[in-house]
Write an enzyme that holds these catalytic residues in place. Sequence first.
Site, PDB file in Angstrom:
ATOM      1  N   CYS A 136     -28.962  22.921  16.313  1.00 52.44           N
ATOM      2  CA  CYS A 136     -27.509  22.832  16.475  1.00 52.44           C
ATOM      3  C   CYS A 136     -26.886  24.225  16.477  1.00 52.44           C
ATOM      4  CB  CYS A 136     -26.915  21.997  15.343  1.00 52.44           C
ATOM      5  SG  CYS A 136     -27.568  20.307  15.234  1.00 52.44           S
ATOM      6  N   HIS A 175     -21.329  22.248  14.371  1.00 56.06           N
ATOM      7  CA  HIS A 175     -20.932  21.784  13.035  1.00 56.06           C
ATOM      8  C   HIS A 175     -20.599  22.956  12.123  1.00 56.06           C
ATOM      9  CE1 HIS A 175     -24.878  22.962  11.466  1.00 56.06           C
ATOM     10  NE2 HIS A 175     -25.505  22.116  12.270  1.00 56.06           N
TER      11      HIS A 175
END
Length: 277
Positions: A192, A184
């Site tokens: 992440c 992201h």
Amino acid sequence: MKRRTLLLAVALIATCIIAARASSLNVVHSWLSYAMQMFTRNHLPLPYPAPPAPAPWQTMNAADRLVDVRSRLLPKLHDELAAKQLKLGQPAFFRIFKETRELELWLKDDSNHWQLFRTYPIACFSGTLGPKTKEGDMQAPEGFYSVTPPQLNPMSRYHLSFNIGYPNAYDRAHQRTGSLIMIHGDTCSVGCFAMTDPLIEEIYLIVEAALKTTPSVPIHIFPYRMTADRMQQEQSSPHFDFWQNLRAAHDLFEQHHRVPTISLQNGHYHIQLNTEH
């Protein structure tokens, strides 16, 4: 510089507090790694207008976000790809190396050869070298994953994102838990891979276009570049057998520039050279 120093001091103080309470050294190592990444970030300039500020971006719906990104990036993105004899819509493939915080984006050209389009610096990932094993361990995964169209998320709180598909069949076979592991935008991460807003825009458009012509985009995540010397240094690691399993896919791509076929057999990744040309 004063602000950076202050933030580092706050991060280190927070780490000390966590260390005092932590039941696992892995948690301490994760926070230390996270703090140091915030101050050793590499910058990759791209030739596009800057993204909107976070406040107006968060008020936009998915369609408007994508219209905005395409209008700013597509003219020059076509040129960037053409400079390497590539184009939007070709099959895509990612390799991630956690130790050096690099994300490689490969595209298959019209001659059916994989070409490296760009190597992006990862702004931040949480955790240390080693696989993700459970929800809340702050680890970014290692292994073999893929993106399909439903995993694209233009409405991400982190600008744009796509889910990598953790847990995969291997993870589930080993009772590993966790969810919503993304690549992201932004510069912060809990499990992440944060790429910054400008970088995720280019990455997202290429993945979106690839998924219009191919069913999925593979993502191979390694702890480090798995050379013989680097593997030798890790012989005493509790993850060594797992990393040896990953290395087979790493080496096949290095030697043949073909994305291997990967399946699960007897609790291990079964890795074969793809017959594609």
